[in-house]
Design an enzyme around this catalytic site. Structure first.
Site, PDB file in Angstrom:
ATOM      1  N   HIS A 116      -3.002   7.362  15.020  1.00 23.66           N
ATOM      2  CA  HIS A 116      -3.717   7.531  13.754  1.00 23.66           C
ATOM      3  C   HIS A 116      -4.749   6.439  13.502  1.00 23.66           C
ATOM      4  O   HIS A 116      -5.936   6.708  13.423  1.00 23.66           O
ATOM      5  CB  HIS A 116      -2.702   7.577  12.618  1.00 23.66           C
ATOM      6  CG  HIS A 116      -3.299   7.698  11.255  1.00 23.66           C
ATOM      7  ND1 HIS A 116      -4.168   8.716  10.909  1.00 23.66           N
ATOM      8  CD2 HIS A 116      -3.166   6.933  10.135  1.00 23.66           C
ATOM      9  CE1 HIS A 116      -4.546   8.574   9.646  1.00 23.66           C
ATOM     10  NE2 HIS A 116      -3.962   7.495   9.163  1.00 23.66           N
TER      11      HIS A 116
ATOM     12  N   ALA B 232     -16.391   2.078   4.332  1.00 21.46           N
ATOM     13  CA  ALA B 232     -16.796   0.679   4.467  1.00 21.46           C
ATOM     14  C   ALA B 232     -18.311   0.564   4.578  1.00 21.46           C
ATOM     15  O   ALA B 232     -18.951  -0.223   3.870  1.00 21.46           O
ATOM     16  CB  ALA B 232     -16.120   0.053   5.685  1.00 21.46           C
ATOM     17  N   GLY B 233     -18.923   1.346   5.474  1.00 15.63           N
ATOM     18  CA  GLY B 233     -20.362   1.262   5.663  1.00 15.63           C
ATOM     19  C   GLY B 233     -21.156   1.804   4.497  1.00 15.63           C
ATOM     20  O   GLY B 233     -22.176   1.226   4.098  1.00 15.63           O
TER      21      GLY B 233
ATOM     22  N   SER C 142      -0.557  14.129   5.161  1.00 15.07           N
ATOM     23  CA  SER C 142      -0.609  12.860   4.433  1.00 15.07           C
ATOM     24  C   SER C 142       0.765  12.238   4.238  1.00 15.07           C
ATOM     25  O   SER C 142       1.761  12.923   3.992  1.00 15.07           O
ATOM     26  CB  SER C 142      -1.241  13.088   3.061  1.00 15.07           C
ATOM     27  OG  SER C 142      -1.084  11.952   2.253  1.00 15.07           O
TER      28      SER C 142
ATOM     29  N   GLY D  54     -22.696   2.967  10.658  1.00 13.87           N
ATOM     30  CA  GLY D  54     -21.522   3.667  10.130  1.00 13.87           C
ATOM     31  C   GLY D  54     -21.640   3.805   8.630  1.00 13.87           C
ATOM     32  O   GLY D  54     -21.916   2.827   7.928  1.00 13.87           O
TER      33      GLY D  54
ATOM     34  N   ARG E  79       5.290   3.123   8.500  1.00 17.13           N
ATOM     35  CA  ARG E  79       4.965   4.143   9.487  1.00 17.13           C
ATOM     36  C   ARG E  79       5.542   3.850  10.871  1.00 17.13           C
ATOM     37  O   ARG E  79       5.987   4.762  11.562  1.00 17.13           O
ATOM     38  CB  ARG E  79       3.441   4.291   9.578  1.00 17.13           C
ATOM     39  CG  ARG E  79       2.854   4.893   8.321  1.00 17.13           C
ATOM     40  CD  ARG E  79       1.342   4.869   8.334  1.00 17.13           C
ATOM     41  NE  ARG E  79       0.822   5.568   7.151  1.00 17.13           N
ATOM     42  CZ  ARG E  79      -0.457   5.689   6.871  1.00 17.13           C
ATOM     43  NH1 ARG E  79      -1.361   5.161   7.675  1.00 17.13           N
ATOM     44  NH2 ARG E  79      -0.851   6.338   5.785  1.00 17.13           N
TER      45      ARG E  79
ATOM     46  N   LEU F 121      -8.226   2.972   2.876  1.00 14.25           N
ATOM     47  CA  LEU F 121      -9.283   3.160   1.888  1.00 14.25           C
ATOM     48  C   LEU F 121      -9.496   1.882   1.089  1.00 14.25           C
ATOM     49  O   LEU F 121     -10.625   1.511   0.774  1.00 14.25           O
ATOM     50  CB  LEU F 121      -8.930   4.313   0.951  1.00 14.25           C
ATOM     51  CG  LEU F 121      -8.704   5.679   1.605  1.00 14.25           C
ATOM     52  CD1 LEU F 121      -8.350   6.724   0.547  1.00 14.25           C
ATOM     53  CD2 LEU F 121      -9.919   6.121   2.391  1.00 14.25           C
TER      54      LEU F 121
ATOM     55  N   ARG G  21      -0.344  -1.040   9.593  1.00  7.87           N
ATOM     56  CA  ARG G  21      -0.967  -0.860   8.284  1.00  7.87           C
ATOM     57  C   ARG G  21      -0.070  -0.045   7.372  1.00  7.87           C
ATOM     58  O   ARG G  21       0.443   1.000   7.764  1.00  7.87           O
ATOM     59  CB  ARG G  21      -2.323  -0.156   8.435  1.00  7.87           C
ATOM     60  CG  ARG G  21      -2.990   0.111   7.085  1.00  7.87           C
ATOM     61  CD  ARG G  21      -4.364   0.717   7.237  1.00  7.87           C
ATOM     62  NE  ARG G  21      -4.343   2.043   7.820  1.00  7.87           N
ATOM     63  CZ  ARG G  21      -4.007   3.161   7.169  1.00  7.87           C
ATOM     64  NH1 ARG G  21      -3.604   3.105   5.889  1.00  7.87           N
ATOM     65  NH2 ARG G  21      -4.062   4.324   7.772  1.00  7.87           N
TER      66      ARG G  21
ATOM     67  N   GLU H 148     -12.152  -0.530   9.279  1.00 12.22           N
ATOM     68  CA  GLU H 148     -11.273  -0.412  10.439  1.00 12.22           C
ATOM     69  C   GLU H 148     -11.879  -1.023  11.691  1.00 12.22           C
ATOM     70  O   GLU H 148     -11.163  -1.287  12.665  1.00 12.22           O
ATOM     71  CB  GLU H 148     -10.946   1.068  10.691  1.00 12.22           C
ATOM     72  CG  GLU H 148      -9.813   1.301  11.673  1.00 12.22           C
ATOM     73  CD  GLU H 148      -9.479   2.767  11.871  1.00 12.22           C
ATOM     74  OE1 GLU H 148      -8.604   3.057  12.710  1.00 12.22           O
ATOM     75  OE2 GLU H 148     -10.090   3.631  11.205  1.00 12.22           O
TER      76      GLU H 148
END
Length: 671
Positions: free
Chosen positions: A430, A45-46, A285, A41, A338, A470, A464, A454
């Protein structure tokens, strides 16, 4: 069942990470050149992990199933990235970010990991600015901030409405630098299909070349999984079509525990579905909730008139509008978390106030913000007697500078101009807070196998906060994993190169080939997508925004039935040893069909409401919080980590008890 040890360092929470880094085992720079690390990935992150590990001197192999790391789903995180820099001087701090994240996650996250995330957040911004990420700036030259849901401060850094894309370009540039130096071997269009475990340690992966169909072996001293979340188990989600669970699920089947699979986030501001043949949903967003006000008509007569086109939304007076989030949650208003915003929208639509033809939409209205910003600009320009039209024109310019690409995207998809008429939004799947269980060092229960971003469960609890995805991805990749992986690799400097010519690699490759051959030989009558859609409908109807015991028990049975039918009547055109997207999808859906059952099993066992997991049997029955989610800390204050036994319905439960020493446990209130 066992109680899991997260290996959390001793001492005060503010000192844990510093003390841990001081005592951790290190690999000397000369020895790093002898160590191989695989990163699966190449999103935020990767990509950041691969770049950082190569910069440190490790030999890195990076794998992406896309044709370029630039296509990673990280680019879809548009709104911003959190950091506790307190540039707005509004009372933010590391502790405040820590508190908001734990509370936002409904007290189901691990305190030590969350505090570390808040602690390194400021470093991320400095790193990205140095890379040239074009964050928005305010008039004094400092980086600008805006607010996101669940907080009372402005801590979200942003680059218009394309923050994820700009951050990914920064990580991609850092990767390319190392690729150019020969320190990263990049494998685009390769998909991991199994984890190879040798003598109890992760020693490599089996991948399929998606262009040729060839099966390949790759060995390393450690494997990092940074493959994102599993939201596409619902079929319709905001995730990219290719996003899947296969890498994490294959690691799970090799011994990595899967934690809290039922914790899935429903995002409140998505473009509503438009029909039965839609293949994905589009995220608007959360940053839009800074300036957009959410409402539905107060009277059902007006709802019917809007649906039929007799009146337009702007024709309704303020008195006839129900700004239901501002009414119910006056302290946070439209910026509640959320999960709260999503359930509130569902409640209004279920009650018959949905404003589109399907009855599944509410309005997100920018008219107030346009007028407010217009008046500000008129004052700045010295236009004291500006006309209403002039004020609106000036306000639209401000909104365009902040959200222009999002407004453009919305208009392209819906043919409605959001500057002139309110957006229509509805909740959609999401993000997934669940994922592979990891300890404080981000290692799974398979030694040498790490999970970042994630793909792991560690930071967000049951919900979250916006703009934290991010933050976690880059924190793990740039500032956590490069330290913690050395603690493990320090014992590997005498191991030597890992061979792929071992019985374990033979067995893993054979298992992959046998699985592919079995799929190709079914030669049934139904397409991969037909099974995926059926699974998604079960998941949304019975494991979606609200859940109950009867529905979850039905879901488990229905998912098993779909899975059995899948392995009897699937049709995959083409051949295995060639470019074959249907085969790719089939392997991913096969894993979704197993994950879906574990998801429902986890949701059924957790008889409480918390964050994104809302059980209809567990709600507050009286008082100020009547009708809100009711947590059960006495019986469920733990991480549920599931061990593979050969059947997702028979998975073994292991628990990590959650300890709260720095934040008081109490029912969430955003009122």
């Amino acid at each position: 069942m066992s109680v899991l040890d997260a290996k959390v360092p001793e001492g005060p929470i503010k000192d844990k990470w510093t003390n841990h880094k001081n005592k951790i085992n290190l690999v000397n720079p000369a020895n790093k050149r002898l160590i191989d690390v695989i990163v699966v990935g190449t999103g935020l992150a990767g990509g950041s992990a691969a770049a950082s590990l190569a910069e440190l001197g490790y030999k890195v192999k990076a794998f992406a199933f896309q044709d370029s790391p630039r296509r990673a789903h990280s680019i879809a995180a548009q709104g911003g990235i959190n950091a506790a820099k307190n540039y707005q001087n509004d009372g933010d701090s590391i502790y405040r970010l820590f508190y908001d994240t734990v509370k936002g996650g409904d007290y189901r996250g691990r305190e030590s990991n969350v505090y570390r995330l808040a602690e390194v957040s400021a470093n991320i911004i400095d790193q990205c600015v140095a890379q040239g990420v074009p964050f928005a700036r305010e008039y004094g030259g400092l980086l600008d901030n805006r607010s996101f849901g669940g907080v009372l401060v402005s801590r979200t850094f942003y680059a218009k409405g394309q923050t994820g894309q700009q951050l990914l370009l920064g990580a991609y540039s850092a990767m390319n630098r190392q690729i150019g130096k020969g320190k990263i071997e990049m494998y685009n269009r390769h998909e991991m299909l199994d984890l190879v475990v040798v003598n109890g340690k992760a020693r490599g992966i089996i991948v399929r070349n998606l262009i040729t169909g060839a099966i390949e072996r790759h060995a390393a001293h450690a494997v990092v999984l940074a493959t994102g979340g599993y939201g596409n188990v619902f079929f319709l989600s905001t995730n990219a079509m290719g996003s899947n669970v296969t890498a994490a699920w294959r690691a799970h089947r090799r011994g990595a525990y899967f934690a809290n699979p039922c914790y899935t986030q429903i995002h409140p501001t998505c473009i509503p579905r438009s029909g039965d043949y839609q293949s994905k949903l589009t995220l608007m967003s959360e940053s839009l909730r800074n300036d957009g006000r959410i409402w539905v008509p107060k009277n059902k007569e007006d709802v019917e008139k809007i649906r039929s086109g007799q009146i337009k939304p702007r024709d309704l007076s303020e008195e006839d509008r129900d700004y239901y989030l501002e009414r119910r949650y006056p302290a946070f208003g439209n910026l509640v978390p959320r999960d709260v915003a999503s359930r509130a929208a569902k409640e209004r639509c279920d009650a018959g106030y949905g404003v589109n033809q399907t009855g599944e939409a509410v309005f997100l209205d920018f008219s107030s913000a346009i007028e407010r910003y217009g008046k500000e600009q008129a004052n700045v320009l010295g236009e004291k007697d500006a006309s209403h039209d002039r004020i609106i024109a000036l306000g639209k310019e401000v909104i365009a500078n902040k959200y222009g690409n999002l407004f453009q995207m919305y208009e392209k998809i819906t043919a409605d101009n959001p500057y002139e008429t309110p957006m229509k939004i509805y909740p959609a799947v999401h993000y997934t807070m669940g994922g592979l269980w990891v300890d404080y060092n981000l290692m799974t229960t398979v030694p040498g196998c790490y999970a970042a971003g994630e793909a792991n469960f560690s930071d967000h609890g049951a919900n979250r906060l916006g703009a934290s995805a991010l933050m976690q991805g880059l924190a793990d990749g740039y500032f956590v994993l490069p330290y913690t992986i050395g603690d493990y690799l320090a014992d590997e400097i005498r191991t030597g190169a890992i061979s792929t010519e071992t019985p374990e690699f033979d067995e893993a490759e054979k298992a992959v080939k046998d699985r592919i051959n079995e799929l190709m030989s079914i030669k049934g009558s139904q397409s991969v997508d037909s099974f995926h859609k059926r699974l998604g409908k079960v998941m949304w109807d019975k494991c979606g925004m609200s859940r109950n015991a009867n529905g979850l028990e039905e879901a488990i049975k229905e998912i098993r039935q779909i899975r059995e039918e899948f392995w009897k009547d699937l049709r995959i055109p083409g051949k295995a040893n060639e470019f074959n997207p249907e085969l790719e999808k089939a392997m991913r859906v096969a894993d979704f069909l197993e994950l879906g059952e574990l998801f429902a099993k986890d949701a059924l066992h957790r008889n409480e409401s918390c964050g994104g997991h809302f059980r209809e049997e567990s709600v507050e029955e009286s008082g100020e919080q009547q009708g809100e989610a009711k947590r059960d800390d006495e019986n469920f204050k733990y991480v549920a980590a599931w061990e593979w036994t050969g059947d997702p319905g028979e998975a073994n439960l292991h628990k990590e008890d959650l300890v709260f020493e720095n934040i008081e446990l109490k029912q969430r209130s955003y009122k």
